[in-house]
Design an enzyme around this catalytic site. Structure first.
Site, PDB file in Angstrom:
ATOM      1  N   GLY A   5       0.838  -1.214   0.000  1.00 15.69           N
ATOM      2  CA  GLY A   5       0.000   0.000   0.000  1.00 15.69           C
ATOM      3  C   GLY A   5       0.863   1.251   0.000  1.00 15.69           C
ATOM      4  O   GLY A   5       0.575   2.229  -0.689  1.00 15.69           O
ATOM      5  N   TRP A  58       2.431   1.636  -3.346  1.00 15.08           N
ATOM      6  CA  TRP A  58       1.424   2.065  -4.329  1.00 15.08           C
ATOM      7  C   TRP A  58       1.430   3.596  -4.422  1.00 15.08           C
ATOM      8  O   TRP A  58       1.253   4.166  -5.496  1.00 15.08           O
ATOM      9  CB  TRP A  58       0.032   1.575  -3.898  1.00 15.08           C
ATOM     10  CG  TRP A  58      -1.083   2.032  -4.791  1.00 15.08           C
ATOM     11  CD1 TRP A  58      -1.562   1.403  -5.893  1.00 15.08           C
ATOM     12  CD2 TRP A  58      -1.866   3.234  -4.656  1.00 15.08           C
ATOM     13  NE1 TRP A  58      -2.584   2.117  -6.459  1.00 15.08           N
ATOM     14  CE2 TRP A  58      -2.786   3.251  -5.726  1.00 15.08           C
ATOM     15  CE3 TRP A  58      -1.877   4.291  -3.748  1.00 15.08           C
ATOM     16  CZ2 TRP A  58      -3.710   4.288  -5.900  1.00 15.08           C
ATOM     17  CZ3 TRP A  58      -2.783   5.316  -3.928  1.00 15.08           C
ATOM     18  CH2 TRP A  58      -3.683   5.309  -4.997  1.00 15.08           C
ATOM     19  N   HIS A  59       1.665   4.253  -3.280  1.00 10.80           N
ATOM     20  CA  HIS A  59       1.649   5.717  -3.262  1.00 10.80           C
ATOM     21  C   HIS A  59       2.846   6.318  -3.985  1.00 10.80           C
ATOM     22  O   HIS A  59       2.741   7.380  -4.583  1.00 10.80           O
ATOM     23  CB  HIS A  59       1.612   6.244  -1.825  1.00 10.80           C
ATOM     24  CG  HIS A  59       0.276   6.086  -1.178  1.00 10.80           C
ATOM     25  ND1 HIS A  59      -0.082   4.939  -0.517  1.00 10.80           N
ATOM     26  CD2 HIS A  59      -0.797   6.915  -1.100  1.00 10.80           C
ATOM     27  CE1 HIS A  59      -1.312   5.075  -0.053  1.00 10.80           C
ATOM     28  NE2 HIS A  59      -1.775   6.251  -0.397  1.00 10.80           N
ATOM     29  N   GLY A  60       3.970   5.670  -3.905  1.00  7.94           N
ATOM     30  CA  GLY A  60       5.134   6.258  -4.558  1.00  7.94           C
ATOM     31  C   GLY A  60       6.306   5.298  -4.568  1.00  7.94           C
ATOM     32  O   GLY A  60       6.436   4.438  -3.692  1.00  7.94           O
ATOM     33  N   PHE A 107       0.520   9.997  -7.554  1.00 11.20           N
ATOM     34  CA  PHE A 107       0.508   8.555  -7.290  1.00 11.20           C
ATOM     35  C   PHE A 107      -0.147   7.808  -8.445  1.00 11.20           C
ATOM     36  O   PHE A 107      -0.282   6.641  -8.430  1.00 11.20           O
ATOM     37  CB  PHE A 107      -0.222   8.239  -5.978  1.00 11.20           C
ATOM     38  CG  PHE A 107       0.306   9.036  -4.813  1.00 11.20           C
ATOM     39  CD1 PHE A 107       1.658   9.317  -4.724  1.00 11.20           C
ATOM     40  CD2 PHE A 107      -0.528   9.521  -3.845  1.00 11.20           C
ATOM     41  CE1 PHE A 107       2.153  10.062  -3.668  1.00 11.20           C
ATOM     42  CE2 PHE A 107      -0.044  10.258  -2.781  1.00 11.20           C
ATOM     43  CZ  PHE A 107       1.297  10.528  -2.698  1.00 11.20           C
TER      44      PHE A 107
END
Lengths: 358, 471
Positions: free
Chosen positions: B321, B324-326, B471
């Site tokens: 997770g 996933w953001h960066g 993102f």
């Protein structure tokens, strides 16, 4: 069937907000109209807000114009001193204003040198201390980076900049992003608060109307900014006392001595531009009164401008050398909007005499 | 095209005018699809091809999975869908990161490897539409839904412009049924959609960008110069900034969709009034957390496995997770910290059966959760581990500071964060519509007038992209 796919009726407040929304919107439009009218009544004019997006739009234009471009690089003296309409008429070229108020502009010049699409003519501010290598990083670098990373290839950013500047040009209430408390003061203090003295246009041309500033306070502030040292103003009530106090402070610091090596980087950029078929001229803009005294003391001509111009592969024009540039500068450093057309005309004539536009 | 831009305003008005002037439902959907592709192309036109490929591959694979009779073939088709979707995401988002990380790992072993950055431009919204499209093939594979037969409906599901670039991540069962019957939009729904959009723009353009972002930027640019009080204020300001930024975007998306008669799921529900981390993730970026829960955590066995395995599952899901953001290790660290808190909370609940009962205990837990969540945003906001360490040092420094925040900035941040916290604590069980219902018509009208005036007058600086766009 879950409620969230039944046309969202479960999400609506009860009773409905139609009337409240209509009423709120009407009140907002009326109040905004009142603010707009009041601002115009106290002398505000619509002005575009100078921003990195606006700069990037002009930067893109410079690349598209190729040989037809006359690119202006520098700081506030270049932005306030050049009349773009006069430049266009007098030179037949399309001026592109890339000067950034208060900036270290060498990163912009470096960007021009690195871009193969830049093949036009460049006029560059000649503040000699800003032409030496190893200057501090500031927003000029940030804006160049923004153009390449977040603007150049994005269609929406370009369209939004165009739309935003067009809207700002029509409305005084956008007055350059005034903070709420300042706006409130300006709206409620008749005669006390003056309109902002700067007006910016969508092509980044900028006018300074010095009739809108309070003198001599404005001039004093400008001198103190150039001096860069605090002066105790207690007991200073005449021009002579102020000049004496500034002179004393000034002599506490040593003049700068530049060597030819310190300008090697800038000269290298000039050569890069010339190798692409571009041409450039460095212009040392006029300064007067104490601002000039400070500049002459801090950056003595013999160990500053003369060292730079002697080794410059590009044309270098110092306005101090020519009497036709002896304009009255209200703050000692910048041209008033009433003088900039004539100044631009005379500068073009001087550059033509040096065969810059041949 | 940002929601808080003149360009979107014009685009939206044109879309609304065309949408309501077309009588035929299929014609309306086709117009929305074209508008959505234009909306996406407004950033970087070539990437529309990527979106088109992703949509068509998943549509075809969905049909093939639905029609396949034997399990190995279904599995193989799902693997192709995963490969294509995650392949695109991996290449565009993680190629440079993996390359750089490999160089760093090799350097530990004394092997010199200096890769040239690939300079890949990240297609906007790729993380969002990849997950959305992927959820469809996963649902078809798990036989939760039948394969979609209309390419038009499926394409609209993936590309619908209000949620295309930053969510909410909509699932096929939430959206596709809405495409089957013409959307009926009455005036109440239309106006409430506009109101939600106004709330969203106000949250983003005024509270996040004008109120909080300048303080966050100032302190994070040079944490070593600031004292502990200002550093803490910046940490709290970023909690507010990221909430108003992203929740503001989600509200705009929900509002814009509502004016077209479509319903999108909620994405935030008073997250800073959460009682613990698991409650926080039921309230923050709900569409992502439920995606990770349903398709990843449950697939790994969730909490129906041995306790140690549950802890590993939680950590793994939160690390992914985070990434996933960066594409940066600071995001992985953010995931590890959240995973650790979730695991600790899980363990505590099962070991002691701890449940706060009294109001005071609940309030204490809410405040503690807010404080810890705020601290976890530090690696999320920091530009690398150096920044992270500098910020951590600023939070505990006791000597004098070289720089201080302006008193007016401190007051603004403290005011916005306090009101936000109070609202989240008091309204944690209430929906926005219900809060609005409690106001008198005069208050409602004044609120709408005030927000409109603020947005017009004070959101006129440099435009600042929505944080989640990256993102």
């Amino acid at each position: 069937m879950p409620s969230f796919i039944s046309n969202s009726s479960d999400r609506l407040p009860n009773p409905a907000v139609k009337r409240a929304f209509g009423f709120g919107l009407l009140v907002a439009v009326l109040l905004l109209a009142v603010v707009e009218l009041r601002l115009r009544q106290i002398g505000f004019r619509p002005t575009v807000q100078d921003s990195k997006e606006l700069w990037a739009a002009q930067r893109g234009k410079a690349a598209l114009l190729g040989k037809q471009a006359l690119i202006l690089v520098g700081d506030s003296r270049m932005q306030l001193g050049m009349d773009l309409d006069v430049l266009a008429v007098e030179t037949g070229l399309t001026p592109v204003q890339l000067a950034i108020d208060g900036s270290e502009f060498l990163p912009v010049l470096a960007d021009m040198a690195q871009d193969p699409a830049i093949t036009g003519k460049l006029l560059v501010s000649g503040d000699v201390w800003k032409l030496a290598a190893s200057r501090p990083r500031d927003r000029a670098e940030e804006w160049v980076e923004f153009y390449h990373r977040k603007y150049k290839d994005l269609v929406s950013a370009k369209l939004e900049t165009l739309l935003k500047s067009q809207v700002q040009q029509q409305l005084a209430l956008y007055g350059g992003g005034i903070p709420p408390q300042v706006l409130f003061e300006r709206l409620t203090s008749p005669g006390m608060i003056r309109p902002f003295y700067l007006t910016t246009y969508a092509n980044r041309e900028r006018d300074a109307d010095y009739e809108l500033v309070q003198q001599p306070a404005f001039y004093i502030n400008r001198v103190l900014r150039s001096l860069g040292q605090p002066v105790d103003m207690a007991g200073i009530d005449t021009r002579e006392k102020f000049e004496h106090a500034v002179g004393q402070k000034l002599r506490q610091s040593a003049p700068s001595q530049f060597s030819a090596d310190q300008f090697a980087y800038t000269h290298g950029l000039s050569r890069q531009i010339q190798n692409k078929g571009g041409q450039l001229a460095f212009i040392n803009f006029p300064s007067t009164a104490l601002v000039r005294t400070i500049e002459e003391y801090r950056y003595p001509r013999a160990s500053g401008w003369d060292v730079f111009s002697a080794n410059s592969p590009a044309l270098a024009v110092n306005c101090w050398d020519y009497p036709e540039f002896a304009f009255e500068l209200p703050d000692g450093a910048h041209l008033d909007r009433r003088d900039k057309a004539e100044f631009t005309r005379r500068l073009v004539a001087r550059l033509k005499a040096s065969a810059f536009f041949d | 095209m940002q929601f808080d831009s003149f360009l979107f305003l014009i685009f939206w008005l044109v879309v609304l005018a065309l949408y309501y002037s077309i009588r035929d439902w299929r014609g309306r959907k086709l117009m929305l699809l074209i508008a959505s592709y234009l909306f996406y192309a407004a950033w970087n036109p070539p990437f529309v091809v990527l979106l088109w490929i992703s949509t068509n591959v998943d549509f075809c694979l969905g049909k093939m999975i639905g029609a396949a009779k034997n399990q190995p073939r279904r599995k193989a088709l799902l693997a192709v869908s995963l490969l294509v979707n995650l392949g695109f995401l991996g290449f565009f988002k993680y190629a440079d990161f993996l390359n750089q990380s490999a160089a760093e790992i090799l350097a530990w072993f004394g092997i010199g490897y200096q890769p040239q950055p690939l300079g890949i431009v990240l297609p906007i919204g790729i993380s969002f539409y990849t997950f959305q499209s992927l959820s469809y093939t996963l649902d078809v594979y798990q036989r939760k839904i039948a394969a979609e037969t209309s390419l038009l409906d499926f394409s609209l599901f993936v590309t619908f412009f209000p949620q295309l670039v930053a969510g909410p991540i909509v699932r096929a069962p939430q959206f596709l049924p809405q495409c089957k019957t013409p959307r009926q939009t009455d005036a109440d729904q239309f106006v409430w959609g506009l109101t939600l959009f106004l709330f969203g723009v106000f949250a983003k353009a005024i509270l996040a960008d004008v109120g909080l972002a300048p303080v966050v930027d100032q302190v994070y640019a040079n944490p070593a110069a600031f004292g502990a009080a200002d550093a803490w204020l910046a940490v709290l300001a970023f909690s507010g900034q990221i909430f108003f930024d992203f929740a503001g975007y989600s509200l705009c998306a929900i509002g814009a969709a509502m004016t077209l008669g479509f319903s999108l799921p909620d994405n935030f529900h008073c997250p800073y009034g959460a009682l613990g981390f698991s409650d926080f993730w039921r309230r923050w970026h709900i569409s992502l957390s439920s995606w990770l829960r349903d398709y990843l955590y449950f697939s790994l066995g969730g909490n129906r496995v041995r306790p140690l395995r549950t802890v590993v599952n939680l950590l793994l899901v939160m690390i992914l997770g985070g990434l996933w953001h960066g594409a940066a290790w600071t995001f992985a660290l953010w995931g590890i910290v959240h995973g650790t808190f979730l695991a600790a909370e899980h363990g505590l609940k099962h070991a002691s059966g701890f449940r706060p009962e009294s109001s005071v205990a609940k309030l204490g837990l809410m405040l503690a959760t807010f404080l810890l969540v705020s601290l976890t945003w530090v690696p999320f906001r920091a530009q690398g581990f150096e920044d992270l360490v500098a910020m951590a040092a600023a939070l505990v420094r006791s000597d004098g500071a070289a720089a201080v925040l302006a008193q007016s900035s401190r007051i603004v941040v403290a005011g916005i964060v306090s009101v936000m916290l109070l609202w989240h604590i008091l309204a944690r069980e209430i929906r926005l519509e219900q809060i609005f219902e409690r106001f008198t018509p005069m208050v409602r009208g004044s609120l709408i007038a005030g927000l409109t005036i603020s947005v017009v007058l004070f959101s006129n600086g440099d435009s600042r992209a929505f944080i989640y766009f990256q993102f």
